[in-house]
Design a protein around this motif. Structure first.
Motif, mmCIF file in Angstrom:
data_model
loop_
_atom_site.group_PDB
_atom_site.id
_atom_site.type_symbol
_atom_site.label_atom_id
_atom_site.label_comp_id
_atom_site.label_asym_id
_atom_site.label_seq_id
_atom_site.Cartn_x
_atom_site.Cartn_y
_atom_site.Cartn_z
ATOM 1 N N ILE A 17 0.832 -1.206 0.000
ATOM 2 C CA ILE A 17 0.000 0.000 0.000
ATOM 3 C C ILE A 17 0.865 1.253 0.000
ATOM 4 N N ALA A 18 1.892 1.279 0.874
ATOM 5 C CA ALA A 18 2.710 2.494 1.012
ATOM 6 C C ALA A 18 3.370 2.914 -0.311
ATOM 7 N N PRO A 19 4.064 1.997 -1.027
ATOM 8 C CA PRO A 19 4.644 2.419 -2.317
ATOM 9 C C PRO A 19 3.598 2.863 -3.337
ATOM 10 N N MET A 20 2.428 2.216 -3.319
ATOM 11 C CA MET A 20 1.383 2.603 -4.269
ATOM 12 C C MET A 20 0.836 3.992 -3.952
ATOM 13 N N LEU A 21 0.631 4.280 -2.661
ATOM 14 C CA LEU A 21 0.137 5.599 -2.271
ATOM 15 C C LEU A 21 1.156 6.671 -2.618
ATOM 16 N N ARG A 22 2.440 6.346 -2.427
ATOM 17 C CA ARG A 22 3.492 7.314 -2.728
ATOM 18 C C ARG A 22 3.486 7.668 -4.213
ATOM 19 N N GLN A 23 3.200 6.688 -5.059
ATOM 20 C CA GLN A 23 3.210 6.943 -6.499
ATOM 21 C C GLN A 23 1.912 7.585 -6.976
ATOM 22 N N ALA A 24 0.769 7.126 -6.423
ATOM 23 C CA ALA A 24 -0.525 7.625 -6.886
ATOM 24 C C ALA A 24 -0.824 9.023 -6.366
ATOM 25 N N ARG A 25 -0.174 9.433 -5.246
ATOM 26 C CA ARG A 25 -0.349 10.769 -4.674
ATOM 27 C C ARG A 25 -1.814 11.066 -4.396
ATOM 28 N N LEU A 26 -2.448 10.186 -3.586
ATOM 29 C CA LEU A 26 -3.843 10.387 -3.221
ATOM 30 C C LEU A 26 -3.968 11.473 -2.164
ATOM 31 N N PRO A 27 -5.138 12.110 -2.060
ATOM 32 C CA PRO A 27 -5.385 13.036 -0.954
ATOM 33 C C PRO A 27 -5.290 12.307 0.385
ATOM 34 N N SER A 28 -5.172 13.082 1.452
ATOM 35 C CA SER A 28 -4.853 12.478 2.745
ATOM 36 C C SER A 28 -5.954 11.557 3.265
ATOM 37 N N ARG A 29 -7.231 11.905 3.051
ATOM 38 C CA ARG A 29 -8.284 11.098 3.668
ATOM 39 C C ARG A 29 -8.341 9.674 3.117
#
Length: 642
Positions: A141-153
């Motif tokens: 999840i962490a690497p995917m979130l880092r790449q996708a740059r989702l909003p915080s919520r």
């Protein structure tokens, strides 16, 4: 190829070194070519492992492979626990709570049904494996979130769900496994129940005690600064090992709770501890995925048939969406965010590692389809990692969750210079935010329609209110040189030093006032201080945006603009890059140059703008490129308005 009978090509030291190089190399390639890192690591592991036989972990490293993976997963979960600060939850708290208390049981139920109806497993294997499938994989999840740059919520919801449900899913599987073993062996149901509940209670107590002990020792300065990280790592390993002596895999719960306690203790050295462990976790995630992929045997995967594909489809398209949408019904999350979370459920290392262990135990008591658990787990991990790794960012954009595709600029400091720069960027549809702890400094950017944040960008309020993930670069340009340097130094580890910029400090050219290379950020092109930049604007300099074309090249722009100060380049995809010096000023057709124009050229532009004849405008500016002047009223000097 039979890995057990082939001669080892590498000794253990060479094998471990190869794992490190392959893992970090895959991460670098992923960053360089903007690809999902997890997908590359799996591909590299499969290539050097079962595909070529160059590296087989059990053969080249030996019996230490599983203990190494277990310890690495424990440290990864501990580092994940360190990110679980209750203050960061904000309005995501109800969603996370529901995904744990409601989503956990629903996920267990729907996953077990998918295993029974899709993969054709018996109820014993289904309820054991279904319990593990509650886990969504914090390692991926962490690497995917880092790449996708989702909003915080939505990012916080996905991250908290993955980390909190990780040990819970393992313990649910342990509970199911003990129940199955009780029905197949001489173990009584009562003994199995007390073994599991006692193990959970023991692991919880160990995690709480370890977290409280570390917090007290660090707060009272009982551990010197240089020993804090070693002491922390040793304590994590001790807590994991001690909890596992009662109940296998309960150590994951202990280290997660330990990290949670430390994350919410507000330790003064927390940032340094977290950054060090974040780097260690990147190494561990890389190594674990290489080991897992290289350990896979194509012969084992060959046991799967069409029902494995049906099982994966049921999990991705039915079980996961139903679990999330039913759990989040009635929360304050917009439906598009709920749908994004429902369609994002990658599985990771814990699923593969734990499933293999539990599957072997089921086979030992005579449950033959337990042998299918490990290959099914790997197939699910492979498909979900590849699927979500490539589709998370496009899916978020299509659902309107990720905002603009191009990250923008966060400016610290409200003044005439930063307001003009922000307005020029905003005119080019680049996201920009000006932050300042002085409310009076934000009056001008507010009047120009620039988004602002009132407060310290390094404070707790900023962590909860500012979408840092929406910004690629930072510019520190307040009237306080020390604060600019502090901001640049503090945010550099998170954003990368190449993304941190600041205005030149006063007296920066004097040896007595120079700073070490590790402090501060990169300085703007031209070497002017903020005071000098403000004076230039008062003297008549203006912000100017020029778009290069095939007919009007960078060389033409240079020739027509003697004495200009180029600041930022904006690509045709709205990606910005600062101009550090003349050598970094590069661009082709579609590139837009934001620069400061000298008064004499600015006056020619003003005259051309008032002339209605295009030919005379072209003659006056000497510039056929598509341009835009960014006027900025100076409230202290009306005569200097552009």
């Amino acid at each position: 190829m039979d890995a057990g009978q082939t001669e080892a090509l590498l000794n253990p030291v060479q094998a471990i070194a190869l794992v490190g190089m392959l893992g970090v190399g895959a991460q670098w390639l992923a960053w360089r070519f903007q690809l999902p890192a997890i997908v590359l690591m799996l591909a590299v592991g499969l290539l050097v492992g079962p595909a070529t036989g160059l590296f087989i972990p059990d053969r080249d490293i030996g019996p230490l492979v599983q203990p190494l993976i277990s310890v690495a997963v424990a440290i990864i979960l501990f580092e994940g626990g360190l990110t679980l600060n209750f203050r960061s939850l904000a309005d995501a708290r109800p969603a996370v709570r529901r995904l744990v208390w409601i989503g956990g049981p629903l996920g267990w139920l729907f996953s077990s049904l998918a295993l029974a109806w899709g993969a054709g497993l018996g109820w014993e294997s289904s309820i054991v494996f279904g319990g593990v499938m509650i886990v969504t994989g914090p390692t991926v999840i962490a690497p995917m979130l880092r790449q996708a740059r989702l909003p915080s919520r939505p990012a916080q919801v996905l991250q908290w769900e993955a980390i909190v449900n990780d040990p819970i899913g393992v313990l649910v599987a342990v509970l199911a496994l003990e129940a199955v073993l009780a029905s197949y062996t001489a173990i009584t149901w009562t003994d199995a129940f007390w073994t599991v509940t006692g193990g959970i209670a023991f692991a919880t107590a160990i995690g709480l005690a370890a977290g409280v002990a570390i917090t007290a020792a660090f707060r009272r300065n009982l551990v010197p600064e240089y020993m804090k990280v070693p002491v922390l790592f040793v304590t994590v390993l001790a807590a994991f090992a001690l909890a596992d002596t009662w109940l296998h895999e309960s150590g994951l719960l202990a280290v997660t709770i330990m990290g949670l306690v430390i994350a919410n203790a507000e330790l003064p050295s927390y940032s340094e501890l977290y950054r060090f462990k974040e780097h260690a976790t990147i190494l561990l995630v890389s190594g674990v995925f290489i080991l897992i992929a290289a350990s896979m045997d194509f012969a084992v995967l060959g046991q799967l048939n069409w029902r494995a594909g049906l099982f994966v489809l049921l999990v991705v398209l039915v079980a996961r969406p139903l679990t999330v949408l039913l759990s989040l019904r009635g929360t304050n999350l917009p439906f598009n965010e709920q749908l994004l979370i429902a369609l994002t459920g990658p599985r990771g290392v814990v699923l593969v590692a734990v499933s293999g262990i539990f599957g072997n135990q089921l086979v030992q008591v005579g449950i033959e389809d337990g042998a299918l658990i490990a290959p099914l787990a790997f197939a699910l991990v492979l498909v979900t990692v590849v699927l979500h790794g490539f589709t998370l960012a496009p899916l978020a954009r299509s659902l309107g969750v990720s905002g603009s595709g191009a990250p923008g600029l966060l400016i610290v400091g409200g003044n005439r210079f930063t307001t003009g720069l922000a307005k020029a960027l905003k005119n080019q549809e680049v996201d920009v935010l000006i932050a300042d702890p002085n409310l009076a400094h934000l009056r001008l950017p507010r009047s120009e329609g620039i988004p602002v944040f009132y407060g310290d960008i390094l404070g707790e309020a900023a962590e909860n209110s500012v979408e840092f993930i929406a910004f690629q670069d930072i510019l520190a340009a307040t009237d306080n040189d020390a604060y600019n340097t502090l901001v640049a130094t503090d945010l550099a580890p998170e954003f990368g030093r190449d993304a941190i910029w600041q205005v030149v400090r006063h007296k920066d050219d004097r040896p007595r006032h120079s700073l070490p290379a590790g402090l501060g950020g990169q300085t703007l092109n031209g070497g002017q201080t903020l005071t000098q930049l403000e004076d230039m604007l008062r003297e008549g300099w203006i912000f100017r945006t020029t778009r290069l074309t095939d007919e009007y090249t960078l060389e033409d722009w240079r020739a027509a603009r003697p004495g200009v100060l180029p600041l930022i380049l904006v690509s045709d995809k709205r990606v910005i890059s600062f101009v550090a010096d003349d050598a970094s000023l590069k661009g082709g057709a579609g590139t837009r140059i934001i620069s400061l124009i000298p008064p004499e050229i600015a006056e020619a532009i003003r005259k051309a703008a008032t002339d209605a004849t295009p030919a005379s405008a072209l003659s006056a500016t000497g510039d056929p490129g598509a341009e835009r002047v960014t006027p900025l009223p100076d409230r202290t000097d009306p005569a200097a308005s552009a």
